[in-house]
Structure formats: C-alpha cells, structure tokens
Design a protein around this motif. Structure first.
Motif, PDB file in Angstrom:
ATOM      1  N   UNK A  64     -19.577  13.669   2.169  1.00  0.00           N
ATOM      2  CA  UNK A  64     -18.695  13.881   1.016  1.00  0.00           C
ATOM      3  C   UNK A  64     -18.611  12.662   0.107  1.00  0.00           C
ATOM      4  N   UNK A  65     -18.543  11.446   0.683  1.00  0.00           N
ATOM      5  CA  UNK A  65     -18.286  10.249  -0.130  1.00  0.00           C
ATOM      6  C   UNK A  65     -19.330  10.031  -1.223  1.00  0.00           C
ATOM      7  N   UNK A  66     -20.615  10.059  -0.911  1.00  0.00           N
ATOM      8  CA  UNK A  66     -21.584   9.881  -2.003  1.00  0.00           C
ATOM      9  C   UNK A  66     -21.613  11.051  -2.970  1.00  0.00           C
ATOM     10  N   UNK A 110     -21.415  -0.138   1.722  1.00  0.00           N
ATOM     11  CA  UNK A 110     -20.244   0.599   1.222  1.00  0.00           C
ATOM     12  C   UNK A 110     -19.788   1.692   2.175  1.00  0.00           C
ATOM     13  N   UNK A 111     -20.611   2.040   3.160  1.00  0.00           N
ATOM     14  CA  UNK A 111     -20.217   3.010   4.181  1.00  0.00           C
ATOM     15  C   UNK A 111     -20.033   2.336   5.538  1.00  0.00           C
ATOM     16  N   UNK A 112     -19.741   1.056   5.517  1.00  0.00           N
ATOM     17  CA  UNK A 112     -19.485   0.346   6.761  1.00  0.00           C
ATOM     18  C   UNK A 112     -20.691   0.291   7.680  1.00  0.00           C
ATOM     19  N   UNK A 166     -24.168  -5.175  -2.783  1.00  0.00           N
ATOM     20  CA  UNK A 166     -25.589  -5.439  -2.598  1.00  0.00           C
ATOM     21  C   UNK A 166     -26.176  -4.372  -1.686  1.00  0.00           C
ATOM     22  N   UNK A 167     -27.312  -3.806  -2.121  1.00  0.00           N
ATOM     23  CA  UNK A 167     -27.990  -2.810  -1.296  1.00  0.00           C
ATOM     24  C   UNK A 167     -29.288  -3.321  -0.714  1.00  0.00           C
ATOM     25  N   UNK A 168     -29.514  -4.664  -0.807  1.00  0.00           N
ATOM     26  CA  UNK A 168     -30.823  -5.174  -0.395  1.00  0.00           C
ATOM     27  C   UNK A 168     -31.032  -5.121   1.113  1.00  0.00           C
ATOM     28  N   UNK A 169     -29.942  -5.065   1.886  1.00  0.00           N
ATOM     29  CA  UNK A 169     -30.086  -4.988   3.339  1.00  0.00           C
ATOM     30  C   UNK A 169     -30.086  -3.547   3.844  1.00  0.00           C
ATOM     31  N   UNK A 170     -29.814  -2.592   2.950  1.00  0.00           N
ATOM     32  CA  UNK A 170     -29.840  -1.185   3.359  1.00  0.00           C
ATOM     33  C   UNK A 170     -31.277  -0.746   3.630  1.00  0.00           C
ATOM     34  N   UNK A 171     -31.421   0.228   4.492  1.00  0.00           N
ATOM     35  CA  UNK A 171     -32.753   0.729   4.841  1.00  0.00           C
ATOM     36  C   UNK A 171     -32.903   2.167   4.350  1.00  0.00           C
ATOM     37  N   UNK A 172     -34.142   2.527   4.056  1.00  0.00           N
ATOM     38  CA  UNK A 172     -34.404   3.887   3.609  1.00  0.00           C
ATOM     39  C   UNK A 172     -35.677   4.408   4.261  1.00  0.00           C
ATOM     40  N   UNK A 173     -35.704   5.715   4.382  1.00  0.00           N
ATOM     41  CA  UNK A 173     -36.909   6.435   4.809  1.00  0.00           C
ATOM     42  C   UNK A 173     -37.006   7.646   3.895  1.00  0.00           C
ATOM     43  N   UNK A 174     -38.020   7.650   3.012  1.00  0.00           N
ATOM     44  CA  UNK A 174     -38.127   8.688   1.996  1.00  0.00           C
ATOM     45  C   UNK A 174     -39.385   9.523   2.203  1.00  0.00           C
ATOM     46  N   UNK A 230     -20.186   3.121  -3.762  1.00  0.00           N
ATOM     47  CA  UNK A 230     -21.508   2.486  -3.716  1.00  0.00           C
ATOM     48  C   UNK A 230     -21.725   1.439  -4.795  1.00  0.00           C
ATOM     49  N   UNK A 231     -20.939   1.492  -5.882  1.00  0.00           N
ATOM     50  CA  UNK A 231     -21.160   0.563  -6.985  1.00  0.00           C
ATOM     51  C   UNK A 231     -20.105  -0.530  -7.087  1.00  0.00           C
ATOM     52  N   UNK A 232     -19.095  -0.515  -6.216  1.00  0.00           N
ATOM     53  CA  UNK A 232     -18.084  -1.571  -6.253  1.00  0.00           C
ATOM     54  C   UNK A 232     -17.374  -1.654  -4.920  1.00  0.00           C
ATOM     55  N   UNK A 233     -16.945  -2.863  -4.565  1.00  0.00           N
ATOM     56  CA  UNK A 233     -16.104  -3.021  -3.388  1.00  0.00           C
ATOM     57  C   UNK A 233     -14.651  -2.923  -3.816  1.00  0.00           C
ATOM     58  N   UNK A 234     -13.739  -3.232  -2.920  1.00  0.00           N
ATOM     59  CA  UNK A 234     -12.314  -3.085  -3.229  1.00  0.00           C
ATOM     60  C   UNK A 234     -11.868  -4.053  -4.317  1.00  0.00           C
ATOM     61  N   UNK A 235     -12.648  -5.122  -4.539  1.00  0.00           N
ATOM     62  CA  UNK A 235     -12.332  -6.075  -5.591  1.00  0.00           C
ATOM     63  C   UNK A 235     -12.927  -5.686  -6.932  1.00  0.00           C
TER      64      UNK A 235
END
Length: 709
Positions: free
Chosen positions: A548-550, A509-511, A457-465, A447-452
């Motif tokens: 598991x990943x997160x 980060x999770x495709x 960027x998480x600005x396009x991710x959506x949440x429902x809390x 979640x904090x880095x890509x393969x490079x």
C-alpha cells in the motif's frame, strides 16, 4: 509526546546520548519557586534538562491559603505526576451564590457538570500543593535529573543572554532564564517595555484566612455554611463579596473577603500576602451582611488573618527577549475572581516545557520562546480580562455569560495545544516536505523524503528487474491513451511494448524492507501540450504493486497510475516466474526460462525523453448542487531520462532467456475492482518477443525528478 525523537533524531536513532550533540540538555535557571516556577522546573526536568531554581526566601514562613485547581490546571499536574487529592485537595461538588441577606440567587450541582471535563475541579491547600511540587522537583525519583533548589538566593539582575547575578555577588550562566518571580518581578524589568510597566491597585483588597470546618459546624447559627462537602459559596454585595470553600479533605474552610481597598486601609508596601489584618475592621466592612455570616467571620483567628491589595497591570508588550522569558504573575498578574491565577501559571509552565524537548538547538531558543508566547499570550490575556469583568461591582459591568467563561477556562489542555503549535512550527521549517492524506498528522515520510523532509538515498537499495519487450498492435495500445494529447510518433501499426517487473529490497524508506511492481510500458509515444510542444517518451498506463505505501505515495505525490495486486515471484538458477492476482484469483503469468549470461544486445526502442504518465484526481462530493464526476487535477507527467541517468546505479549481472506472457481476464465476481483493467491487458496481441532479460543490481531511483507537463 516525543517530537524531539521524531524530528531531531530521525536520522540518528542509533547515536548515543553522549555522542549526539543535539541531545545535550539545556542549563535553565528559574527565578522564583512558587507554583509556576516549580511547575516549570518539574516539566523541564522531565524533558531532560538541568534546572536550577533560585528562591529569595528561606521557605520559613509558607503561607496558609487555598487554591483552585480547575480541570485545565489539574490535568497538567496529573501529567507531571502530581495528584493533588493525595495532599488533601477535595472536589468542588456544588456552587451557590447568595445575596448579602443570605437569600439564594442560584445554586448549581457540579457533580453533573463535572462529567463534561477530563479532570476534576479540586480545591487544594496552597502549602500542601507547594510542598508536593517541591518534592516532585527535587526528589531523586522520577524522570530527569533532580532540580537544584537554592533558597536565600536573591537575584540582583538578569540579562537577555542568560546571565543571572545574585546579591551575594555570584554570577550564573544558563541557556534560558525563566522569570517566575511574581507580580513584583525583577526579570520583567529587563524585557522591552517591562521597566515602564507598573502595577496598580484594582480598587479592591481581600481578607483571607482558614478556619477548621468543625468550628463552623459546632455553632447552630453557622452550621449551614459548612454542612455540604465541596461547597463553593459566594455572598455578593454591590461592591463587596465573601467567598467560602473547603479544602484539606473538607476539614478546613477557606475565606476570601473582597472589598473596597480604602475601607481596610491596606498599605501598598509590596508585601501583599503578608499584611496583618484586624478582625474588627473586617467585621465592620461586612456588618450589613446576614448576621449568621458575620458571626462566622467573627470566628476567624485574628493572628492568622491577612489582607492584601488586589493589584493589576496593563498587558506586557512581550514576555520574552533573547534567552529570557517570564511566566505566571511576572508576565500576567491576575485578580482572583476567576480562580485561574495558579492555573495559568501552570499552563505557562506546560507550554514552555513543550517547546523544549531534549535536543533543541541553542540557536532556536529565542524563536522557541516566541512560540511559547504565541501559544499563551491571547489566552492568558483573555482570562485576565474575564477576571476583571467578573470582579466589577454589581450593576457596573457588562452582562456575564458564566458558561462562556467556564467553558473557555476549563475546556483547554495547554500541553496538547502547545504540542500542536510546535508541530506546526516544525512543519513550517520543512517547506518542501510532501503533504498527502491523511494531513492531520503532518507531512508524510515516503520514498522521496524522510521525516525531516530531506531527500532519501536509494543507492544502497537492491533491485531485480525482469522485463519482456515484445511487438504488438498500435491500434490496440493507442486506446489506452487517456487523452488526444498522447499518440504514437510513428504511423506504423507494429510497435514495441514491455512488461517490466522489479523486486526492490533494502529500501531505506521502508525500514530495509521492499516490494514488487509490475508495469506495462508503451514505447514510441509523444505528448503534445496546448502550446504545441512535443515530448517523446515511453507511456506507462498501469503499474501494479503489492504494498500500500508505495501505491499511496506514488499516486498522490506523483500521480502514477498504480493499483494493488498480489505478486508472487519465484526464481531458480535458470528460470524466473511471476504470478499476479487479487484475493487469490490469479490473472497473470509471466515467465523467463533458460536464463543465461549470454551477452545482452541493445533493444531498438524509439528515442525517448523519459517516462510519461497521466495524473487524474477526481472531484469529491457535490458541486453546484449536482454530484460531481469531474476532476480536481488532470495533466501529463514526465520523468526525464536525463535526470534518471544521474541516479547512482550499479548493475550486478544481466541474464537473457525466453519469455512468456499470459493474462486471464476472469470476471467481475473474481476481480471486482480489476476486471476492466485485466480485460484490456488480455486484449494486447503478442506479435513476437524481442527480448527477455533479468537484471540485478544496486541503486534505486526515488522518481523525484518527475515534472508536470
């Protein structure tokens, strides 16, 4: 291996070949079309580059001799798609060493030893191997653009910036120039120290010739030398030796007769492989060997008998400078006593190709060439020295450990080795990348880095809390603090806590997929460090997640107190609900009913510097003879509110409702790994719900701002 795809195109996978500058092929000139040069041409072609090979000869007089393809070389040929056995190469099945009088010193059945290696030890015809390499390089079939092979193209000069001048007056330019022009290399002279590097005689020369196997079999006295297929025979005198082995499906016998140079009067004219030899001179040199062997030597065709001086050279200080690099004999000429000259040239070619997958930036070429040298220099130099030692007169060198030499020579795959060195080089270019288990595979994207190793960027991710804030008991919750460094800021026994459930989606980060987490947040907590500094915040004792990943990345990178459970969220227009469990055993129900767009009010939670949690990593194994129960790391962590406020978020809507919370501790059989956690959560009393709400929006934090306290 597709390191170029993993490293250079991770963020540009949809870009076409034409529109992605990093995908442009390199223009590479190879000087010399021998085994090493053609091997490099093939492998670099297969990497997607445009290759031109310059050969000064017309290939009118290809040389007849055999060549060892030990497992380390044969495996690389197979990797490029060349199967030498299809061109008549036969396996080495036995090896015998004789005294000059014909007595056996030792004999080895190599069919048993061959099971040690991935690939066979083959004995090939040099001309057939060369033809196969040339066909593979220039043919229309196969991966990459066919190699342009220019014969009768004698190189006048090269420089370290990719310029090649021909004696015809033509000048060519490339991103890389590869010197594969043999022991009398012109390209080597341009390298630092190369102009002063002179070859010198090793004191030995060698007769070489081929003979039909049937000729030896037809003579009763010489028949014994040709009866066994795949038999490598060595007759060892004190200062001279004869090596015989078959090739071309065991139809030809190859002879290499090594002797003191002064006895054959070799002319050091630089035309080492072409000098005509005299049969009578060879027979004179070996007159004291077993008569049957001398008879076999006398059956050689004098018109094809050649002799050449075995030249040597001190170690070249460097094989590369700028955009110029040398491989094979141009970099490290070999005496033939280990049968590794061609093999090491092929290994050079493989290593060079590994360093240049499609998409390498031009600016990286010099350091990539340096990396090639780093991979190859020690190994090639060591085998050079092995060959010198083995070639010493009997009784004049150190004791030999044949197993050590064989294991070192054969037990190596240069493609795999260089690939790992390239990975390490690329990993080192990402010093801020996260390393976590399993480390064998390099830095771990998350979640904090890509393969490079770059921030996502998480600005396009959506949440429902969904969150339910409630009043509860300080004396119950304070028992969840991990150390005395944590405590409530207020002495009040009625405090605030929140159960918060977030469903995340469209995560880069999770495709594009997502997950859900459920956490307990205890408000009004402070952490006091050893120096007496106080940090006030909200304490997180537990965070459940259903992926598991997160969980792994959050625990290892951030030390967050994460555990796995099954989480099922259901939502209608007016109601929201969650059930959580483990392997079907449900232990939690949380709900919000009567959701409405009524104006949300501000919950009066204590002033907070951010989110607090406690990282703990247990020690592994036995320490000082005792099974350890200690820790490798334990400390407080803060996610500062000020940093989280910088996260680009967009709130879509907020709905208010009535909340309900229920835990069921079950038992150890139902919850074998979670019972002790759920039992404590069930103990938390509900004095009254302060707020229950559902917030939907866009923009998710990667929690990278967390700091160690």
């Amino acid at each position: 291996m597709n390191i170029q795809n993993d490293i250079y195109n991770a963020s540009n996978r949809t870009n076409s070949f034409q529109t992605n500058p990093s995908q442009k092929p390199l223009n590479i000139i190879i000087v010399g079309a021998g085994i090493g040069g053609l091997s490099a041409a093939i492998l670099l072609r297969q990497q997607g580059h445009h290759i031109t090979v310059l050969e000064q000869s017309r290939f009118a007089n290809e040389l007849g001799a055999a060549v060892h393809l030990a497992p380390n070389a044969n495996g690389l040929l197979r990797r490029m798609g060349l199967f030498a056995e299809e061109g008549g190469a036969n396996p080495t099945l036995a090896m015998t060493q004789f005294l000059p009088d014909g007595k056996v010193m030792f004999s080895v059945d190599l069919t048993k030893m061959s099971k040690m290696w991935q690939h066979e030890w083959l004995l090939a015809h040099r001309v057939k191997l060369h033809e196969a390499l040339k066909k593979l390089a220039t043919g229309e079939e196969g991966k990459g653009r066919p190699v342009e092979l220019r014969t009768s193209s004698k190189v006048k000069s090269v420089d370290t910036k990719g310029t090649v001048a021909l004696e015809s007056g033509e000048e060519l330019q490339a991103e890389i120039v590869v010197g594969a022009d043999g022991i009398h290399s012109r390209t080597r002279k341009v390298l630092p120290g190369g102009a002063d590097m002179k070859t010198f005689g090793s004191g030995k020369s060698a007769f070489r010739f081929l003979m039909p196997r049937e000729r030896a079999l037809a003579n009763p006295e010489t028949k014994k030398f040709a009866e066994r297929e795949g038999h490598l025979a060595m007759f060892m005198g004190r200062d001279r030796r004869v090596v015989i082995y078959p090739t071309m499906n065991n139809t030809l016998l190859n002879f290499v007769c090594i002797h003191p140079t002064e006895e054959s009067e070799v002319k050091a004219d630089g035309n080492d492989w072409q000098q005509q030899a005299h049969l009578g001179k060879m027979l004179e040199i070996y007159k004291d060997f077993e008569p049957a062997l001398v008879m076999l030597l006398s059956m050689a065709d004098e018109e094809t008998l050649k002799v050449w001086e075995l030249l040597d050279m001190e170690q070249l200080p460097t094989w590369t400078d700028g955009q110029l690099v040398c491989i094979g004999d141009a970099a490290h000429p070999f005496t033939p006593h280990q049968g590794q000259g061609a093999g090491q040239a092929i290994e050079d070619a493989a290593s060079l190709a590994v360093m240049f997958p499609l998409g390498v930036p031009i600016s990286e070429i010099p350091e990539r060439l340096q990396l090639y040298q780093k991979c190859r220099y020690e190994r090639a130099s060591r085998i050079q020295e092995y060959s010198r030692i083995v070639g010493k007169d009997l009784g004049s060198g150190p004791p030999l450990d044949a197993n050590e030499y064989t294991g070192y020579n054969f037990g190596h795959d240069e493609w795999d080795y260089s690939s790992q060195q390239l990975r390490k080089y690329l990993w080192a270019k990402r010093p801020n990348a996260y390393w976590r288990m399993p480390t064998s595979f390099g830095p771990m994207p998350g979640p904090r880095q890509d393969v490079l190793g770059q921030r996502r960027s998480g600005k396009e991710a959506r949440y429902s809390t969904a969150s339910i804030t409630f009043r509860t008991s300080r004396t119950v919750l304070q028992n969840l603090f991990p150390t005395e460094a944590f405590k409530f800021s207020s002495p009040a026994t009625s405090v605030l806590a929140t159960f918060s459930i977030s469903t995340l989606s469209s995560l880069e980060w999770l495709g594009g997929k997502g997950y859900t987490h459920l956490g307990l947040y205890i408000h009004g907590v402070e952490y006091k460090n050893a120096a007496g500094d106080i940090t006030r915040g909200t304490y997180l004792p537990i965070l459940f997640e259903n992926l598991a990943d997160p969980i792994v990345s959050g625990r290892e990178e951030l030390g967050m107190p994460k555990l796995y459970c099954e989480i099922d969220v259901k939502q209608t227009a007016n109601d929201w609900g969650l059930t959580a469990g483990w392997m079907g055993a449900k232990f939690c129900d949380i709900s919000i009913s009567g959701l409405d767009v009524s104006q949300a009010h501000e919950t009066l939670t204590p002033r907070s510097s951010g989110l607090l949690w406690y990282k703990y990593v247990p020690t592994s194994g036995v320490v000082n003879g005792k099974e350890s129960r200690g820790s490798d790391a334990e400390y407080g962590v803060l996610l500062p509110s000020a940093e989280e406020a910088k996260v680009e978020k967009e709130v879509g809507k907020t709905l208010i409702g009535k909340g309900g919370i229920k835990f069921n501790k079950l038992d150890w059989n139902s919850l074998p790994t979670l019972h002790h956690v759920i039992e404590r959560l069930e103990e938390i009393p509900l004095y009254g719900i302060v707020e229950a709400k559902l917030v939907e929006g866009r923009g998710v934090s990667d929690v990278a701002a967390a700091i160690r306290l």
